[in-house]
Structure formats: C-alpha cells, structure tokens
Design an enzyme around this catalytic site. Structure first.
Site, PDB file in Angstrom:
ATOM      1  N   CYS A 105      48.288  60.997  64.837  1.00  0.00           N
ATOM      2  CA  CYS A 105      47.909  61.505  66.166  1.00  0.00           C
ATOM      3  C   CYS A 105      49.099  61.484  67.122  1.00  0.00           C
ATOM      4  CB  CYS A 105      46.768  60.681  66.734  1.00  0.00           C
ATOM      5  SG  CYS A 105      45.258  60.787  65.729  1.00  0.00           S
ATOM      6  N   CYS A 108      49.516  58.478  69.467  1.00  0.00           N
ATOM      7  CA  CYS A 108      49.459  57.170  68.817  1.00  0.00           C
ATOM      8  C   CYS A 108      50.685  56.904  67.950  1.00  0.00           C
ATOM      9  CB  CYS A 108      48.191  57.091  67.971  1.00  0.00           C
ATOM     10  SG  CYS A 108      47.959  55.524  67.119  1.00  0.00           S
ATOM     11  N   ARG A 144      35.774  43.076  66.520  1.00  0.00           N
ATOM     12  CA  ARG A 144      35.975  44.482  66.178  1.00  0.00           C
ATOM     13  C   ARG A 144      37.187  44.581  65.259  1.00  0.00           C
ATOM     14  NH1 ARG A 144      34.457  49.367  67.869  1.00  0.00           N
ATOM     15  NH2 ARG A 144      33.257  48.449  69.579  1.00  0.00           N
ATOM     16  N   LYS A 242      29.874  55.438  69.223  1.00  0.00           N
ATOM     17  CA  LYS A 242      30.668  55.951  70.345  1.00  0.00           C
ATOM     18  C   LYS A 242      31.792  56.823  69.791  1.00  0.00           C
ATOM     19  CE  LYS A 242      29.767  51.833  73.146  1.00  0.00           C
ATOM     20  NZ  LYS A 242      30.348  50.650  73.827  1.00  0.00           N
ATOM     21  N   CYS A 339      40.577  44.845  84.721  1.00  0.00           N
ATOM     22  CA  CYS A 339      41.171  43.562  84.332  1.00  0.00           C
ATOM     23  C   CYS A 339      40.344  42.371  84.811  1.00  0.00           C
ATOM     24  CB  CYS A 339      42.590  43.469  84.887  1.00  0.00           C
ATOM     25  SG  CYS A 339      43.699  44.780  84.325  1.00  0.00           S
ATOM     26  N   CYS A 342      37.954  41.382  82.138  1.00  0.00           N
ATOM     27  CA  CYS A 342      38.441  41.521  80.760  1.00  0.00           C
ATOM     28  C   CYS A 342      38.078  40.282  79.944  1.00  0.00           C
ATOM     29  CB  CYS A 342      39.952  41.733  80.753  1.00  0.00           C
ATOM     30  SG  CYS A 342      40.635  41.931  79.082  1.00  0.00           S
ATOM     31  N   ARG A 344      38.693  40.410  76.368  1.00  0.00           N
ATOM     32  CA  ARG A 344      39.191  40.796  75.049  1.00  0.00           C
ATOM     33  C   ARG A 344      40.520  40.124  74.706  1.00  0.00           C
ATOM     34  NH1 ARG A 344      36.697  44.267  77.613  1.00  0.00           N
ATOM     35  NH2 ARG A 344      38.459  44.818  78.927  1.00  0.00           N
ATOM     36  N   LEU A 345      40.625  39.719  73.435  1.00  0.00           N
ATOM     37  CA  LEU A 345      41.870  39.248  72.841  1.00  0.00           C
ATOM     38  C   LEU A 345      42.131  40.084  71.595  1.00  0.00           C
ATOM     39  CD1 LEU A 345      41.289  35.379  73.045  1.00  0.00           C
ATOM     40  CD2 LEU A 345      42.651  36.774  74.614  1.00  0.00           C
ATOM     41  N   ASP A 646      69.972  24.285  82.053  1.00  0.00           N
ATOM     42  CA  ASP A 646      68.705  23.814  82.611  1.00  0.00           C
ATOM     43  C   ASP A 646      67.722  23.411  81.515  1.00  0.00           C
ATOM     44  OD1 ASP A 646      66.625  23.549  84.780  1.00  0.00           O
ATOM     45  OD2 ASP A 646      65.731  25.196  83.638  1.00  0.00           O
TER      46      ASP A 646
END
Length: 715
Positions: A105, A108, A144, A242, A339, A342, A344-345, A646
């Site tokens: 695609c 993508c 998913r 969907k 956001c 949200c 989702r991970l 540092d």
C-alpha cells in the site's frame, strides 16, 4: 473497605457498575457492612504456563444484594504498571505477529520496500503467548493481532487458539487487523479460536484503483472475506466488522460516498482515517483530508447524518445515516487527537514496547525476556525448562531472587517505566511531519532499533585488546562506536567567518561587544568539526558504559542526543552568535580503551595516556548560510562531553574534560582550515568518504615548527 478506596478507584468501579461515584461509595459501604467475611483478593504473581490459582471463594451474599452490588464488590484495582501519570489505564494491547505483508500500500510501505529481518530477531509464538499472559494478568482485556499482515504467519491459528485460552484469565476481546486477502480461508478456524472482531483495510471499492493503491491485485479476495464475516454473523458468530479506509486528497476521496452507501444494507462500520505521516510514505498536509472536510462531503448527499454516542476509549467518532443498517466512523489522529482517553499499548514484531503510535520511544521486552537464554529465541522447550526449574526450587523450599519470578518483575518494571513516560498527547501536524518514526509497515516490524535493552557485555582487558583493530592500538582503541544523524529546518546556530585582516569581529574600535552584520554575505555551505575527551580516574565508568548498566541510562546514546540539542541551541548559549538553520548534526561517540597512548601527531594534543579509559566525541555540523558553524560544532562536542560527565559523576568525581577544539572548517571567504595533525591521522580516504576537502600535510612540518608555532594553516 470504603475508606481504602481512592477517588480514581471509585470512578473506575462506578464505570464498571454503570452508576454514579456517590452511589458506588454507598454500595461499597453496605457490602462491607453485610459481608464481614469478604476480603479483597491480592492479584497473584503470574507464573509461566502455570494454571491460574483457584479463585477466592465469594462470601455468602444477602438475598437482597443486586447485580450492581455484586459487580462493585468483585471489581479489582487496575494494575499500576499499566497506568500512566495522567491516570490512563491501558487495557488494550496490540501485538504485531509478523513484518511481512502480501500488499504494498502506498501510505504504508516505502516505495523502495523494506529489509526483512532474520526470523531469530522476531518474537516466537511462545514469547507472544507469554507476553499476552503477562499483560492479561495485569488487566488487559482486549488484544488485537496485527502485522504486516497477520494472516501470512504460518501458525496464526494455533497462536490465536492459545491467546483465546486467556478468556478465563480476563481476556474479553481477541481482534484482528488484516487486509483480507487470505482471511476467508482461515476465518472459520479463527472464530473457533475466539476471534471477536475484524478490521479489514480497504481504501477503495474500485477494483482497478485497488491495484494502483496496493500495487497488487486481490480486490475480489478482500470482498470475499467481508462477505464471509457477514455470513458467519448471520449464523450467530457475533464478529464486530469494521472497514478501515485511509483517505488521501485527490487519490481516493471520491470513494467516501460509495463507502457510505455500503452501510445502507450491510451491518458494518466504515471508518475513514486521516492520512498520517510515517517514514517513507511521502506524507504532505495537502494530501491529508481532514475529518471536517470528509463529513461535509457526506452531508452533501446525506444532510441528516447524525453523531452516535461513543464509548470512553473509542478511537473513532461514529455517525449514522438515519435508516441505514451500518455506521460511519472517523479516526482523527491529525486534527482532533483522542490522546486523553488513549488506552492502547503496542508490541512490535521484534518485541519492542511502543506506548504511542506517533512516538519514537520504544523499549525491548524481547531482549530482557531472552537474557537468561543467552539471547536466543525462547521456544516451548525453553519455557518448559524454566518452568520446571522454578517448580523444583519451590518444591524444595528455595525461591531464588534470580528465578523466573524475578524476571517477570523486571519485565513489569520495564513496562511500568515506559508507560509512566508516556506523554499527555502526541505532537501536532507540523511536528509529526518532521519527526523520526518507523514506516507504518514497520510500526510492527524490526526495521529500526529505536530503543533497545542490550544484552549485557563484560570484556576483560585481554578481550578488549583483542577486539580492538590493530591500527587503532597506536591511537584510540575503542569498544563501541555509533553515529547519529539529525536533519531539521528548525535548528538554531551561530558563528561568523574569521576576519582575514586580523581584527576581532565581535568588538568595535572602542572595545564594545556587538553582533556582526552578516546580512550582505552570501549563503554558502559551511562545515565545522570539533573533538573533545572525558578521561576517567577509575575503571568503574568504563565498565558501566560497556555493560549499559549506568543508573541514569545509556551514556553514549544520551550524550549524542545532548550534543545535537546543544548545537541547535548555540545562539541561546553564546550571546553574539547568529541563529542559523542547521542542515545536519553528526556525532561520533567512542569508548577509548585503557592505557592507550594518544600522540600529538594523531590529535594535536600533548602526549597522554588514559589509564582507566575515556570517551571521545567528534561533532560535525553543516549548514548553508552566511556565517560559519564552528561554535555549533564546539557546543555539540561540549554538550556531549558534559553529559558523559554528569551521567558518570556518581562513580567518578575526578573525571577530566579536555582537548575540546575545532579541527576542521570550510566555507566562507577564509576557505578551508584544517588542523594538520588531525588530518594526517584521518587520512585522505576518510576525507574523500566524508565529502571533505583533503589537505595533505606539508613536508617538513611536525607537531610544531622550529619557532614553537603550531603548523595549523588556512588554505
């Protein structure tokens, strides 16, 4: 019990029971009063492949107790590991199971394609199942599976069967995102495995345009998969269907209304997705069709389309035309982000945890998972061996701190830390366009190691010398080397050409400081390179950096980033420098082996020996502008050096930062300037490879001439 419930927990319980927080508090109090035997269960520690412990018996409930009271009583606190600093609870996990795809695609897959990774770098089925178990036990209720294209994975159905078995542990939904090319062949078995939802990517209903957008044929196969899902739903399968359509202005925006018409008779939700920027997809704001414009297109034919009430964590804004069976959704990541809710991970196919789709922060769970298996993939036998070893230890009353329970806790700590670092919201359109991120196909594949938990290394002095190339033993032997390139049109920069008449350019005739006027000077390509060193006074910093065990993190990586940031902020740090648009910042950060001599012929420094090792920094800055970038290069090198100082000062308070100087500059009327001893060390081949002008050392010149003057010269 009621007094121990936090306000956040109270809100969560209220949502579960579908009541107000005040009603939830009263119910909790009444349940506590009538059920003295009730004790809040402690979530068990997850054990690999071990069956879940038997549930805590529920106390006898009074006959008058309602279902709402029971749901409040049974509610468990959500895992702190999956809760971020903005109180977002992440109960939705997306797992990539492959980097391969049978389509190409436009939005993508980069035009040049991707380089597939060796299978050993990808998660095994056993590892995917283990991580699924781990997350479900912490409160994830929806998983998913994505790709690439997940249906091309050979063992996708057995893998789904194993993940589907987690329903008894709390998994409620098992979904799949697919292009639908081969879905119809495996769908029945997937439904038996526990599949509850399918998202099918389809950007046009025109079979000829489909081949243009995907660079492949297969439209009929996709439609067959959609029809098969609907057939199974008529038989009672209950699969949420969907269709995802990425809308690109001037390319497939004319397909919006045909997709809406599709929902007239079919029970399907068509979701229009705003075109998002990823590496290689040639995104531009002109191609992106905003949500409002898409909605106006629909209203031109269906003015009475109305908004439906959505769930709290919905990514889609759902609409419906009155009288239509299906629905229309809009995913508005670019213009109206979601956001704030949200949940989702993501786990990429190479085992990286990604907390935000549009973020470049990732951490490897795979490497930590395999660290006790010599870094090799974990299969069923490897997991079974670890499990048996753990069971034997328990049987004999021995529970070692380095056992698998400890490994699970390490994974949870890494996951929790990553979730806690999640930002309140992702960047806006302008920032996303220029931000480094994986290509979309590689959000789920191992094309780029953005962040890695490396396998620890421990080299002896002999091994270190053996790994160092021979020609470097006379000069800086190095343990590791890495480069970072940064290109941006928004960086800040300074500097000016040296005045060939020997005057100080930033001082007036009366001795007052001022900024040089460069408005009339021609813009030319400017390059400057600066180097510097941090030497250690004991061996601990070098060892910690080699093993990447410094408490503050990856020293070399952070130093590189700090150098880039310092170059960008030079005009803010140096008062009389001009802000310029830097075109490139490149930092080469190396570990120098202990006791290796550094001679003046190599680096233009006094003869020295770093007994306990050191870090060297070489910073290169480029721009096209009216003034030079020497100060940017110096700021980049110094920023990186100070960052090393540092991050290591807790174990070495006697470090020395030294030798920071410019070694090369070009551009402007003063021409090319080179520190000859540095140029001789680099050699002509290096200069040509880097696209720099080669200036050979003049015959008879040493480190200094007979008068004690440096042999630096402008050409």
């Amino acid at each position: 019990m009621a007094s121990r419930v936090t306000s956040q927990g109270l809100r969560r319980v209220a949502r579960q029971a579908q009541c107000s927080p005040s009603e939830a508090r009263r119910t909790i109090a009444s349940v506590a009063a009538t059920s003295s035997a009730y004790q809040e269960p402690v979530p068990p520690v997850h054990d690999i492949y071990a069956p879940p412990p038997p549930p805590v018996p529920s106390p006898a409930q009074p006959p008058s107790q309602t279902a709402r009271k029971r749901s409040i009583q049974e509610a468990k606190p959500f895992s702190d590991f999956l809760t971020d600093t903005f109180s977002r609870q992440h109960d939705y996990l997306r797992i990539s199971v492959t980097e391969r795809c049978n389509l190409r695609c436009l939005y993508c897959m980069p035009e040049e394609g991707i380089q597939l990774s060796p299978s050993k770098e990808l998660l095994t089925s056993a590892e995917i199942f283990y991580l699924s178990q781990l997350f479900v036990n912490q409160g994830v209720s929806k998983i998913r599976l994505t790709g690439g294209e997940p249906t091309v994975r050979k063992d996708i159905v057995p893998l789904m069967q194993r993940i589907g078995s987690l329903r008894s542990a709390g998994l409620k939904e098992l979904a799949l995102t697919t292009n639908g090319i081969t879905l119809h062949r495996k769908l029945d078995a997937m439904v038996e495995a526990g599949l509850t939802g399918v998202n099918i990517s389809l950007d046009t209903l025109d079979r000829f345009q489909f081949q243009i957008l995907t660079r492949r044929s297969g439209f009929d196969a996709v439609m067959k998969s959609i029809q098969r899902v609907q057939e199974l739903n008529r038989l009672g399968a209950g699969i949420k269907l969907k269709i995802n359509c990425v809308v690109m202005r001037g390319l497939n925006d004319h397909q919006i209304l045909p997709f809406v018409d599709m929902t007239r008779e079919q029970d399907v939700e068509v979701r229009f997705i705003e075109y998002m920027p990823f590496d290689g997809n040639k995104w531009s704001e002109n191609k992106m069709l905003p949500y409002a414009d898409m909605l106006n297109v629909i209203r031109s034919k269906y003015p009475d389309i109305s908004r439906l009430k959505g769930a709290r964590n919905d990514t889609s804004k759902t609409w419906q035309v009155p009288g239509f069976t299906g629905r229309v959704g809009f995913i508005t990541s670019m213009t109206h982000n979601f956001c704030g809710t949200c949940n989702r991970l993501r786990i990429t196919s190479d085992g990286n945890l990604k907390v935000c789709l549009h973020g470049d922060d990732e951490v490897s769970l795979r490497d930590l998972l395999r660290s006790d298996n010599d870094g090799t993939p974990m299969d069923e036998e490897a997991f079974e061996a670890v499990r048996q070893l753990e069971l034997d230890r328990r049987k004999h009353g021995v529970l070692r701190q380095d056992g698998w329970i400890s490994k699970e806790l390490q994974l949870l700590e890494v996951i929790g830390s990553a979730v806690k670092r999640k930002k309140e919201k992702h960047a806006g359109i302008g920032e996303l366009e220029n931000m480094k991120n994986r290509p979309m196909i590689l959000i789920v594949s191992p094309f780029s190691r953005w962040s890695r938990v490396p396998t620890p290394i421990s080299w002896s002095r002999q091994e270190l010398m053996h790994r160092t190339p021979t020609y470097l033993l006379r000069h800086p032997g190095f343990v590791g080397q890495s480069r970072l390139f940064s290109s941006t049109a928004h960086t800040r920069s300074p500097s000016s050409d040296d005045d060939v008449n020997g005057k100080l350019t930033h001082v007036t005739s009366s001795g007052e400081a001022h900024m040089v006027d460069v408005g009339a000077k021609a813009a030319t390509k400017r390059i400057a390179i600066a180097v510097g060193f941090v030497s250690f006074s004991n061996s601990e910093p070098l060892q910690l950096i080699m093993e990447n065990n410094n408490k503050k993190g990856d020293v070399l990586a952070v130093a590189r980033i700090a150098g880039i940031m310092a170059a960008k902020r030079t005009s803010d740090l140096i008062p009389l420098c001009h802000p310029l648009a830097i075109s490139k910042v490149e930092l080469d950060v190396k570990l120098l082996a202990p006791n290796l001599k550094l001679y003046t012929w190599a680096l233009g420094m006094a003869k020295t020996s770093y007994e306990h090792g050191a870090v060297s920094v070489e910073a290169r800055v480029e721009c096209v502008g009216p003034t030079g970038v020497e100060m940017e290069a110096l700021c980049a090198a110094t920023g990186a050096l100070l960052t090393v100082y540092d991050m290591c000062k807790a174990v070495d308070k006697s470090m020395v930062v030294s030798g920071c100087h410019v070694t090369y500059k070009s551009g402007g009327k003063s021409g090319t300037w080179v520190r000859y001893n540095w140029a001789s060390h680099k050699g002509q081949a290096w200069f040509e490879q880097q696209g720099l002008e080669w200036v050979p050392q003049q015959e008879g010149k040493g480190e200094k001439d007979g008068k004690g003057q440096s042999n630096e010269k402008e050409t």
